[in-house]
Write a protein that holds these residues in place. Structure first.
Motif, PDB file in Angstrom:
ATOM      1  N   ALA A 333     147.009 -64.697  61.297  1.00  0.00           N
ATOM      2  CA  ALA A 333     148.344 -65.222  60.987  1.00  0.00           C
ATOM      3  C   ALA A 333     148.172 -66.512  60.191  1.00  0.00           C
ATOM      4  CB  ALA A 333     149.119 -65.473  62.275  1.00  0.00           C
ATOM      5  N   TRP A 334     148.919 -66.642  59.098  1.00  0.00           N
ATOM      6  CA  TRP A 334     148.745 -67.803  58.230  1.00  0.00           C
ATOM      7  C   TRP A 334     150.066 -68.169  57.565  1.00  0.00           C
ATOM      8  CZ3 TRP A 334     149.227 -66.640  52.849  1.00  0.00           C
ATOM      9  CH2 TRP A 334     149.264 -65.270  52.556  1.00  0.00           C
ATOM     10  N   LEU A 335     150.136 -69.384  57.059  1.00  0.00           N
ATOM     11  CA  LEU A 335     151.332 -69.873  56.389  1.00  0.00           C
ATOM     12  C   LEU A 335     151.076 -69.970  54.892  1.00  0.00           C
ATOM     13  CD1 LEU A 335     152.460 -72.756  58.796  1.00  0.00           C
ATOM     14  CD2 LEU A 335     153.263 -70.393  58.731  1.00  0.00           C
ATOM     15  N   THR A 336     152.050 -69.523  54.120  1.00  0.00           N
ATOM     16  CA  THR A 336     151.962 -69.659  52.670  1.00  0.00           C
ATOM     17  C   THR A 336     152.241 -71.104  52.281  1.00  0.00           C
ATOM     18  OG1 THR A 336     154.308 -69.220  52.281  1.00  0.00           O
ATOM     19  CG2 THR A 336     152.847 -67.307  52.460  1.00  0.00           C
ATOM     20  N   GLY A 337     152.121 -71.392  50.980  1.00  0.00           N
ATOM     21  CA  GLY A 337     152.405 -72.745  50.511  1.00  0.00           C
ATOM     22  C   GLY A 337     153.823 -73.180  50.806  1.00  0.00           C
ATOM     23  N   GLY A 338     154.729 -72.219  50.902  1.00  0.00           N
ATOM     24  CA  GLY A 338     156.121 -72.530  51.219  1.00  0.00           C
ATOM     25  C   GLY A 338     156.428 -72.430  52.694  1.00  0.00           C
ATOM     26  N   ASN A 339     155.377 -72.421  53.536  1.00  0.00           N
ATOM     27  CA  ASN A 339     155.518 -72.338  54.993  1.00  0.00           C
ATOM     28  C   ASN A 339     156.195 -71.044  55.456  1.00  0.00           C
ATOM     29  OD1 ASN A 339     154.114 -74.533  55.824  1.00  0.00           O
ATOM     30  ND2 ASN A 339     155.870 -75.684  56.608  1.00  0.00           N
ATOM     31  N   ALA A 340     155.918 -69.960  54.750  1.00  0.00           N
ATOM     32  CA  ALA A 340     156.357 -68.642  55.220  1.00  0.00           C
ATOM     33  C   ALA A 340     155.222 -68.024  56.022  1.00  0.00           C
ATOM     34  CB  ALA A 340     156.734 -67.746  54.043  1.00  0.00           C
TER      35      ALA A 340
END
Length: 689
Positions: A333-340
């Motif tokens: 599980a990870w967050l994109t640059g836009g915190n998605a």
């Protein structure tokens, strides 16, 4: 004193290696689960055999499902090879099918994937056959010898040979192989006529090249496995992508046939479990640590494709129709640059594994989220893997919850929701996008993580029934023991229905039948329960794809009436698959005659499993708090899985066993049938109504 005889199945996955042993006389089972060894899968194979409480001489057969060929293609870790082609066709792989992915309106740029064989390692030779296989120009033998000497000087140890129209007449390719080996004796050589005797030169050439590139690696791998078994005189069989098995030596020559070895075994096992539970129309879900394999089964038999796609490569080999999604217990599980928030497709694998393993992993996984929510306990695989909830909790809080302003429960539930969304998207690919309503099917949940998420997945799709087979975490290994020896052969013979030559088609089937029988005998089979089945690849004139339909008659008794029934079946199949047919409006043509040879291996009747962690009673062992979306934290009873018939139990409940955990969500019930399978039903009461 006579030793008990056991059949052993070993399935090496990306995260775990599973082994199932079945005693032939009683059906008793032993199940073990070990961490895989990606750097050397043969080490995990040997460790799996050593983990069994069996004596030397007890084992009669070992059946193996492997990801060695698959991983080699995905990682481009195959041998550097050369390619010999007919003069004028040097750029065959470069041209391909002149297609790019997606819709042209959506493509702004595209990087062409690397060629299996770079253009500088392709050699043209003179000689030509026509489309009927007649020789127009003799093979330029000196050109073949020059190419072989050049490859030897360059250190190329594998050479593929693919010449135009060799599917009709392999003589030029066979002679080229002799010449290459004469000049370069230590070289691995494969010819397209042996790999796939079918037209479409691009797919045939690409498949032959990948087959050739895999030969050195698979030969060494099989050699290590056979060395482990040699002293005991045990026969080694390997699962093929088609759902059948073959002698290991046969797959050294045709390793491309095993590119979906492990996943195919999972589908075969799921079909066997579903059929015995009275469900012939099912969606199979095999969720492991790295990915989830999904297939749709109608009438108790998986659908077979004559070609498929592995990564960016189109392969012309028989394979079970399935799809894989990058969602497993180890999916990160990870967050994109836009915190998605995103889940997968990268996986933590078994090394370092999820954060909770305590082996240095720092990236949050689906397993960590399940642990935080109480859906799994503090150990996996009967205590082989210990889990640290505090480590998982800290990673969840730091990496997802606090950056998104969520509670740890909301963050963990969000991870599961996204993983389930990835999987349901894959299920829709094999069902909704092919005109099938998934609600008409039961879900067979297997793999170490399948039963853990089965209710969530079934609920998202509106399914009413879930079947969890015994030892679901080792379902692919168990499926290996349900497979039969299988050999496929194909002859391209394009004929339109209005000018159909029955005699010519019969001759094509006879040639394919002879080759199938010969191959079975070379593997040591074909003298007992061998069965030959015939098929036709059929299409409407002008189409670029075919549908495979069975021939419902003996292969030496092909008549116009038999062919008429096959073509009628084609129209009906086309209607079912694509929602329309051109019956009576467009001409039909037969493209290929296909023969499948099956040597039926008797499957031992199921008996009790001897897993370490089971007392086989449906007694309540403990309770723990479990978080369910929509219900919050609920004190939930934890049970040990029973071996056979047990009454209905209402959710929420947790059912644990050696190799998997089944979560029964609120609103679901579960009972164990007389085969020890768990059958979950949505909305039923505890009395089954």
């Amino acid at each position: 004193m006579t030793h008990a005889r056991w059949r052993v199945a070993v399935d090496t996955g990306g995260t775990f290696t599973d082994v199932v042993a079945v005693e032939e006389a009683t059906g008793k089972r032993v199940v073990r689960k070990l961490a895989s060894t990606p750097d050397d899968p043969s080490a995990a194979f040997a460790a799996a055999l050593d983990a069994l409480p069996l004596h030397s001489g007890d084992v009669s057969m070992v059946v193996h499902g492997t990801t060695v060929a698959t991983n080699a293609i995905l990682e481009a870790d195959y041998a550097r090879l050369g390619l010999i082609v007919t003069e004028g066709y040097r750029e065959m792989l470069e041209v391909g099918r002149q297609t790019v992915p997606g819709d042209f309106g959506d493509i702004t740029w595209w990087i062409k994937p690397p060629r299996v064989v770079p253009l500088e390692l392709v050699r043209e030779v003179g000689g030509r056959l026509d489309h009927e296989g007649a020789e127009l120009r003799a093979l330029d033998e000196q050109a073949v010898r020059r190419a072989a000497r050049e490859f030897r000087a360059l250190g190329i140890g594998a050479v593929a040979v693919s010449m135009i129209h060799s599917y009709r007449n392999p003589s030029h390719e066979e002679r080229a192989r002799e010449l290459v080996l004469a000049e370069h004796p230590d070289c691995f050589v494969s010819i397209s006529a042996d790999v796939i005797r079918e037209y479409r030169e691009y797919e045939r050439t690409l498949t032959t090249c990948l087959n050739t590139g895999l030969m050195p690696g698979l030969s060494a791998y099989v050699g290590r496995l056979e060395a482990r078994l040699a002293d005991e005189g045990v026969q080694l069989l390997i699962m093929k992508s088609s759902g059948g098995v073959a002698a290991a030596r046969e797959l050294v020559e045709r390793p491309v046939g095993a590119v979906l070895s492990g996943p195919a075994a999972g589908v075969v096992g799921a079909c066997a479990a579903a059929s015995s539970a009275g469900h012939d129309d099912v969606l199979t879900l095999d969720m492991g640590g790295t990915s989830t394999d999904i297939a749709l089964v109608s009438g108790g038999m998986p659908q077979l494709l004559s070609e498929g796609r592995i990564d960016v490569y189109d392969l012309k080999v028989p394979m079970i129709d399935m799809t894989a999604v990058g969602a497993g217990g180890g999916s990160i599980a990870w967050l994109t640059g836009g915190n998605a928030l995103r889940v997968g497709p990268r996986s933590a694998g078994s090394v370092p594994g999820p954060v909770a393993y305590g082996r240095g992993g720092e990236e949050l996984t689906v397993t960590d989220a399940n642990l935080v929510l109480g859906r799994i306990g503090s150990t996996l695989a009967g205590g082989v893997v210990e889990l640290d909830r505090n480590l998982a909790l800290g990673a969840l809080r730091d990496r997802v919850a606090e950056p998104l302003g969520l509670s740890v429960e909301e963050a963990a539930a969000g991870v599961l929701e996204l993983a389930v969304a990835n999987i349901t998207g894959g299920i829709r690919v094999v069902s909704v996008k092919r005109g099938r309503d998934p609600r008409d099917y039961a879900l067979v949940a297997s793999g170490g993580a399948g039963p853990l998420h089965a209710c969530l997945i079934a609920g998202a799709l509106g399914l009413e029934t879930v079947v969890v087979p015994p030892s679901p975490g080792a379902s692919s290994a168990a499926g290996l023991l349900h497979a039969d020896v299988r050999v496929d052969d194909i002859v391209t013979d394009v004929q339109q229905e209005d000018t159909l030559d029955t005699e010519r088609l019969s001759q094509a089937l006879a040639k394919a039948s002879a080759r199938v029988s010969e191959t079975l005998e070379q593997q040591g089979f074909g003298l007992g329960e061998a069965r030959l089945e015939g098929f036709l690849d059929v299409r409407y004139v002008g189409q670029a794809y075919e549908l495979r339909v069975p021939i419902d008659a003996a292969l030496d008794a092909i008549t116009e009436e038999v062919l008429s029934r096959a073509l009628d079946r084609f129209h009906r199949t086309h209607e079912e698959r694509y929602g329309y047919s051109y019956r009576g409006r467009e001409p039909v043509e037969i493209v290929n005659a296909v023969v499948t040879g099956l040597e039926l291996l008797a499957v031992p009747e199921p008996g009790p499993a001897l897993g370490r962690a089971s007392t086989w009673s449906m007694r309540e062992t403990t309770q723990r708090d479990v978080y369910f979306a929509g219900s919050g934290w609920v004190e939930t009873a934890v049970y040990e899985r029973p071996p056979a018939t047990a009454g209905h139990l209402s959710g929420p409940a947790i059912i644990e066993e050696y190799d998997a955990t089944t979560v029964v969500d609120p609103g679901w019930t579960v009972h164990a049938n007389d085969l020890g399978q768990l059958v979950l039903a949505r909305g039923a009461t505890t009395d089954g109504t």
